[in-house]
Design a protein around this motif. Structure first.
Motif, PDB file in Angstrom:
ATOM      1  N   PHE A  69       0.838  -1.205   0.000  1.00 36.86           N
ATOM      2  CA  PHE A  69       0.000   0.000   0.000  1.00 36.86           C
ATOM      3  C   PHE A  69       0.876   1.260   0.000  1.00 36.86           C
ATOM      4  O   PHE A  69       0.564   2.238  -0.665  1.00 36.86           O
ATOM      5  CB  PHE A  69      -0.957   0.003   1.195  1.00 36.86           C
ATOM      6  N   VAL A  70       1.969   1.192   0.769  1.00 32.73           N
ATOM      7  CA  VAL A  70       2.877   2.346   0.806  1.00 32.73           C
ATOM      8  C   VAL A  70       3.659   2.425  -0.508  1.00 32.73           C
ATOM      9  O   VAL A  70       3.695   3.459  -1.164  1.00 32.73           O
ATOM     10  CB  VAL A  70       3.835   2.246   2.021  1.00 32.73           C
ATOM     11  N   ASN A  71       4.264   1.317  -0.869  1.00 31.59           N
ATOM     12  CA  ASN A  71       5.035   1.256  -2.113  1.00 31.59           C
ATOM     13  C   ASN A  71       4.638   0.001  -2.889  1.00 31.59           C
ATOM     14  O   ASN A  71       4.834  -1.089  -2.398  1.00 31.59           O
ATOM     15  CB  ASN A  71       6.535   1.231  -1.793  1.00 31.59           C
ATOM     16  N   PRO A  72       4.008   0.073  -4.023  1.00 34.19           N
ATOM     17  CA  PRO A  72       3.909   1.239  -4.883  1.00 34.19           C
ATOM     18  C   PRO A  72       2.582   2.013  -4.830  1.00 34.19           C
ATOM     19  O   PRO A  72       2.493   3.071  -5.426  1.00 34.19           O
ATOM     20  CB  PRO A  72       4.045   0.617  -6.262  1.00 34.19           C
ATOM     21  N   VAL A  73       1.560   1.503  -4.081  1.00 34.89           N
ATOM     22  CA  VAL A  73       0.216   2.082  -4.245  1.00 34.89           C
ATOM     23  C   VAL A  73       0.150   3.576  -3.902  1.00 34.89           C
ATOM     24  O   VAL A  73      -0.317   4.377  -4.718  1.00 34.89           O
ATOM     25  CB  VAL A  73      -0.827   1.265  -3.438  1.00 34.89           C
ATOM     26  N   ALA A 251       2.383  -5.492 -13.472  1.00 36.83           N
ATOM     27  CA  ALA A 251       3.188  -5.655 -12.259  1.00 36.83           C
ATOM     28  C   ALA A 251       2.941  -4.547 -11.240  1.00 36.83           C
ATOM     29  O   ALA A 251       3.885  -3.990 -10.693  1.00 36.83           O
ATOM     30  CB  ALA A 251       4.670  -5.746 -12.631  1.00 36.83           C
ATOM     31  N   ASN A 252       1.676  -4.225 -11.003  1.00 35.27           N
ATOM     32  CA  ASN A 252       1.286  -3.251  -9.971  1.00 35.27           C
ATOM     33  C   ASN A 252       1.715  -1.812 -10.276  1.00 35.27           C
ATOM     34  O   ASN A 252       1.567  -0.941  -9.414  1.00 35.27           O
ATOM     35  CB  ASN A 252       1.893  -3.652  -8.614  1.00 35.27           C
ATOM     36  N   SER A 253       2.235  -1.552 -11.474  1.00 31.62           N
ATOM     37  CA  SER A 253       2.807  -0.234 -11.750  1.00 31.62           C
ATOM     38  C   SER A 253       1.768   0.879 -11.855  1.00 31.62           C
ATOM     39  O   SER A 253       2.115   2.055 -11.781  1.00 31.62           O
ATOM     40  CB  SER A 253       3.637  -0.273 -13.041  1.00 31.62           C
ATOM     41  N   THR A 254       0.493   0.547 -12.058  1.00 35.61           N
ATOM     42  CA  THR A 254      -0.534   1.587 -12.150  1.00 35.61           C
ATOM     43  C   THR A 254      -1.566   1.458 -11.028  1.00 35.61           C
ATOM     44  O   THR A 254      -2.637   2.056 -11.094  1.00 35.61           O
ATOM     45  CB  THR A 254      -1.255   1.527 -13.515  1.00 35.61           C
ATOM     46  N   ASN A 255      -1.213   0.656 -10.025  1.00 30.69           N
ATOM     47  CA  ASN A 255      -2.167   0.446  -8.931  1.00 30.69           C
ATOM     48  C   ASN A 255      -2.221   1.682  -8.022  1.00 30.69           C
ATOM     49  O   ASN A 255      -1.201   2.116  -7.504  1.00 30.69           O
ATOM     50  CB  ASN A 255      -1.741  -0.782  -8.120  1.00 30.69           C
TER      51      ASN A 255
END
Lengths: 304, 440
Positions: A69-73, A251-255
Motif C-alpha cells: 500500500f505504501v510502495n507502490p500504491v 506488475a502493480n505499476s498503475t495500482n
C-alpha cells in the motif's frame, strides 16, 4: 422578536432541515461511521455476524515496512494526482489565458469542455485503443515515421505516466472554464495601467494575472488533487483485461489507492483493510488540502 | 396573520409527507415480504446466479425451461451478471443485503472464501456420493476443500498448446513441438518482423493483464518440468523447475520472439500468433471468431523439457446452494436433475448445455454418452490432461495468491524484476498469506 417567536423560528428551521439531515444521516454519516468501525475489524463482506475486532492491526499491516500500500500504491497515487493536476493546470492556465483574448471565446470554451461531458469509461476505452502498440493510432503514426512502437500501457516505467496524460487531458475543460471566468473578473484597467507603466505581457501575467487569479487557482488545484487522489474508473478501465483478475498492472505499476481498496474489498474480501486504507487516504487528502489552503490563503481581486 | 399560519401549516405538512414517504418506502419492503410468505399456494421460486453471457444464457435457459415444464411446483429463474469480474462482488453484496440467489454457479478458486463465510450450504450425502462415484477425480479435487465437497462440478478446464498449423507448415514444421527446445526453435523460425522491428507474426504468445492467462500457463510449464507449486501447505517457487519455467518464458521475450505488448489473445484468431498456451474453452471462441480458418488450429499437450513429462493446471466452476436459501431442498432437487438425470441422448442437461458451448463436461457418464460429439482432435489433449492436471489452489486467499504470482511474473516479463528475485518474493508473499489462514 419575542422569545416564543424565536423558538418557533428555530423549530421551523429544524423542521425544514429534517429531510436533508435524514438524507445525510442515512447516506453519509452512518456509512462513514460504519466504515470507520470496519477499519478496526476483519470482515470478508459476506456475513455481518462474522465480523472480528482486530484493533489497529489493519492500520499496522497497511503502514508496515514492505507493505504494497505504501510502495507502490501510495507513491503511484501521489504521482498520479500531482501529475494530473500539474499537467492539466499548466495547460488549462495557458489555454484560458489565450481563449479570453481570442474571438469566439464561447466556441473555444465549449471545445475544451467537451471531454468533461464524456464518460470516463468511454475516454478510457478510446485512449486504450489509441495507445495500442499494434492497432493504435498513435503507434501507427509513429511507425509511419520509422519510430518503434511505444508500449504506453505495457511498460511499467511509462504506464502510469501514459494514464496521467489521459487524466490531465480529460480534466482540462473544467479547469479552463473556471480559470477563464477568473480571468474575466480581473478588471482590464489593471492591465492598462501596467502597460502604460511599461509592463510587457509576461510581467502582466506574473504581477497581475497570477495574484488576482489565486482563488480560482486554489479551487482548481484543490478539487483537481482531491479527484486525482481518489481516481479509480480511468485506471480500472485502462488496465483491466475484462477477462478476469484485477487492474493496476503491469506488475502493480498503475495500482492506485482507490483501485487497491476496491480489490481488497470486492476481490480479496478484506473489508477491514480496504476501509482502513480509505481513512489513511482521507488523512492524506485532508493534509494536502490544508497545505494548499495555507499557501493560497491570500489573493483575489478583493484583496487589491 | 392567517396567511402566515397557513404557510407554516403547509410547510409542516410538506416536511411531514416527505419524512413519512421515506419511512413508508423503507417499511413497504417488509410488508411485501410478509405478504409473500403468506402466499403459500404459489410454486417455490428458485433463483440461479451465473456469469454466463447472453448467448450462453439462452442455451442454459433451454434446460431450465425443460425443468420448469416438468416441475410446475418448483420454478427456476436464471439471473446472470454477464461480466465475470462482477460475479463475486455481486454475491457479496446480495449476501449482505439478504437478496441472495438460491443457487450459485461459482469459480472454484473462491471455494475457500465462500466456504469460510458460510455462503454455501452442506451438500446432501446422496449428492456427495453421486459426485464421488460419477465425476473425474480432477473435477472432484477442484470442488473439494479440506476434504469436503462443496457442490456439483460443471466445467473443468485444463491447458494445452494452441498452434496454427498453416504458419507452422509454411515454415516446414508438420508437427507441433513436444519439447521446450522444439517450442523455442519453431517459435524463433516462424516469427516475422517488418523493417521497423514491428512483429508481424509472433512465434509464441504470452497474454498479460489477465490473471489466469499469466499464472496458469506458467504453472503448467512448471508442472511439465516436474515441479510443484504447493507442498505440505507451503509454496516453493525457488525450485529448479519453477525457475526454469520462468526463465524459459523470459527467453522468448528477451530474444524478440514474444512481444508482451502484442495482444496474443486477439492475435491468435487473426492468425498473427503461431503458438499460445490456453485453456480448452478457447476452442469454442476460436470457432466463432475464425469461422472457416478454424481448420488451421491445432492443439497439442504442453511441451516439457524432455518431451516425456506432462503438466497442466486445472480449474473449474461448480454449482452450490446458498446457505441462506429458504428452499435448499428444492434447490438440490433441481441441481440433481440438471447434473445427474440422463436426457434423451444419454447426457445430462448440464452435459448437453456444456457441449453446446464446446466445453468438455466433468461427469464421466456425459463424456461417455457424448463421446461422438466430443471426439474432435482439438478436444483430446484437454480430455487427456484431466488425468494429470493439478487443480488450482482454492484456499481462502486463493485470488490474492494468484494476483501476487501474476504481478511477479509480469514484472519479469516487463524487465522490472529478475527471475530468481521475483520467484523468491512471490514465495515469501504467498507463504505469508498461507500462514495467516493456518494461524486462524
Amino acid at each position: 422578536m419575542s422569545l416564543t417567536n424565536r423558538k418557533n423560528e428555530i423549530l421551523m428551521a429544524y423542521l425544514f432541515l429534517f429531510p436533508t439531515i435524514l438524507f445525510y444521516l442515512i447516506f453519509w454519516l452512518i456509512p462513514i461511521m460504519f466504515s470507520f468501525i470496519l477499519s478496526f475489524t476483519e470482515w470478508s463482506g459476506f456475513d455481518l455476524s462474522l465480523i472480528k475486532w482486530v484493533g489497529i492491526e489493519n492500520y499496522k499491516a497497511i503502514l508496515s515496512r514492505g507493505s504494497t500500500f505504501v510502495n507502490p500504491v501510495l507513491i503511484n497515487t501521489l504521482y498520479f494526482a500531482f501529475g494530473t493536476v500539474i499537467l492539466s493546470f499548466i495547460a488549462s492556465l495557458i489555454i484560458a489565458f489565450m481563449i479570453t483574448r481570442l474571438p469566439f471565446e464561447g466556441f473555444w470554451r465549449t471545445l475544451y469542455f467537451l471531454p468533461m461531458v464524456t464518460t470516463v469509461v468511454a475516454i478510457g476505452n478510446i485512449w486504450k485503443f489509441l495507445y495500442d502498440p499494434n492497432y493504435g493510432l498513435i503507434n501507427g503514426l509513429l511507425n509511419k515515421i520509422g519510430i518503434q512502437p511505444i508500449n504506453f500501457l505495457n511498460d511499467p516505467k511509462i504506464a502510469l505516466t501514459s494514464i496521467v496524460v489521459v487524466s490531465a487531458w480529460a480534466s482540462i475543460g473544467g479547469a479552463v472554464l473556471i480559470l477563464s471566468a477568473g480571468l474575466k473578473a480581473i478588471p482590464e484597467i489593471y492591465y492598462e495601467a501596467a502597460t502604460i507603466d511599461g509592463a510587457n505581457i509576461f510581467q502582466n501575467f506574473w504581477y497581475i494575472t497570477l495574484p488576482l487569479l489565486r482563488p480560482s487557482m486554489l479551487f482548481v488545484l484543490i478539487t483537481g488533487l482531491i479527484t486525482g487522489l481518489q481516481s479509480f474508473t480511468l485506471i480500472m478501465v485502462m488496465t483491466t483485461s475484462g477477462l478476469g483478475g484485477v487492474g493496476g498492472g503491469p506488475a502493480n505499476s498503475t495500482n492506485v489507492a482507490a483501485l487497491e481498496m476496491y480489490n481488497q474489498a470486492f476481490v480479496f474480501g478484506s473489508w477491514g483493510k480496504a476501509t482502513a486504507m480509505s481513512f489513511i487516504l482521507f488523512v492524506i487528502v485532508f493534509l494536502i488540502t490544508l497545505i494548499q489552503l495555507y499557501i493560497f490563503r491570500k489573493g483575489g481581486v478583493e484583496e487589491y | 396573520m392567517f396567511r402566515l399560519i397557513f404557510k407554516k401549516v403547509l410547510a409542516i405538512l410538506t416536511v411531514s409527507i416527505l419524512a413519512v414517504s421515506i419511512f413508508t418506502a423503507c417499511g413497504s419492503s417488509k410488508e411485501a415480504t410478509q405478504e409473500n410468505s403468506e402466499k403459500k399456494q404459489e410454486p417455490v421460486k428458485l433463483t440461479i446466479l451465473t456469469h454466463y453471457s447472453q448467448e450462453q444464457e439462452e442455451a442454459l435457459k433451454k434446460q431450465i425451461d425443460k425443468w420448469n415444464k416438468l416441475h410446475p411446483d418448483i420454478q427456476v429463474v436464471h439471473k446472470s451478471v454477464a461480466d465475470f469480474g462482477q460475479l463475486l462482488p455481486t454475491i457479496m453484496a446480495q449476501q449482505t443485503a439478504g437478496q441472495q440467489a438460491d443457487i450459485l454457479h461459482v469459480y472454484a478458486l473462491w471455494a475457500g472464501q465462500l466456504a469460510t463465510n458460510n455462503v454455501l450450504a452442506e451438500v446432501p450425502d446422496e449428492i456427495v456420493e453421486d459426485i464421488k462415484k460419477n465425476y473425474l477425480p480432477t473435477a472432484i479435487d477442484t470442488v473439494t476443500l479440506n476434504g469436503k465437497i462443496l457442490g456439483y462440478p460443471t466445467e473443468v478446464e485444463t491447458y494445452g498448446l494452441f498452434y496454427n498449423k498453416k504458419i507452422l507448415q509454411e515454415n516446414g514444421f508438420n508437427d507441433p513441438p513436444q519439447t521446450w527446445d522444439e517450442l523455442y526453435n519453431i517459435a524463433k523460425k516462424v516469427t516475422k518482423k517488418d523493417s521497423a522491428g514491428k512483429i508481424l507474426i509472433e512465434g509464441f504468445g504470452l497474454i498479460k493483464g489477465w490473471d489466469s492467462a499469466v499464472v496458469h500457463p506458467y504453472l503448467s510449464l512448471v508442472y511439465s518440468a516436474g515441479g510443484s507449486f504447493v507442498t505440505d501447505g507451503k509454496v516453493d517457487l525457488t525450485s529448479q523447475p519453477a525457475i526454469q519455467a520462468l526463465e524459459f518464458e523470459e527467453k522468448f521475450i528477451r530474444d524478440g520472439i514474444t512481444d508482451i505488448s502484442f495482444d496474443a489473445f486477439k492475435g491468435f484468431p487473426d492468425e498473427k500468433v503461431a503458438m499460445v498456451i490456453n485453456a480448452g474453452w478457447w476452442n469454442s471462441s476460436l470457432k466463432t471468431l475464425m469461422g472457416e480458418n478454424y481448420k488451421n488450429v491445432g492443439v497439442a499437450p504442453i511441451p516439457s523439457p524432455d518431451g516425456k513429462h506432462k503438466g497442466s493446471v486445472s480449474y473449474g466452476f461448480f454449482y452450490g446452494v446458498n446457505s441462506k436459501s429458504k428452499h435448499k431442498e428444492e434447490a438440490w432437487q433441481f441441481l440433481k436433475w440438471l447434473n445427474s438425470e440422463p436426457q434423451a441422448n444419454g447426457g445430462t442437461a448440464e452435459g448437453n448445455f456444456l457441449l453446446s458451448l464446446s466445453i468438455i463436461p466433468a461427469r464421466i457418464s456425459d463424456i461417455n454418452a457424448l463421446k461422438k460429439e466430443l471426439e474432435e482432435p482439438n478436444n483430446k489433449p484437454f480430455i487427456d490432461a484431466l488425468s494429470y492436471a493439478v487443480p488450482e489452489l482454492n484456499v481462502v486467499p486463493g485470488q490474492k495468491i494468484k494476483t501476487i504470482l501474476q504481478n511477479h511474473i509480469e514484472a519479469v516479463w516487463t524487465g522490472s524484476e529478475k527471475v530468481k528475485d521475483a520467484l523468491e518474493a512471490a514465495t515469501k508473499e504467498i507463504n505469508q498469506e498461507l500462514e495467516k489462514i493456518q494461524i486462524k
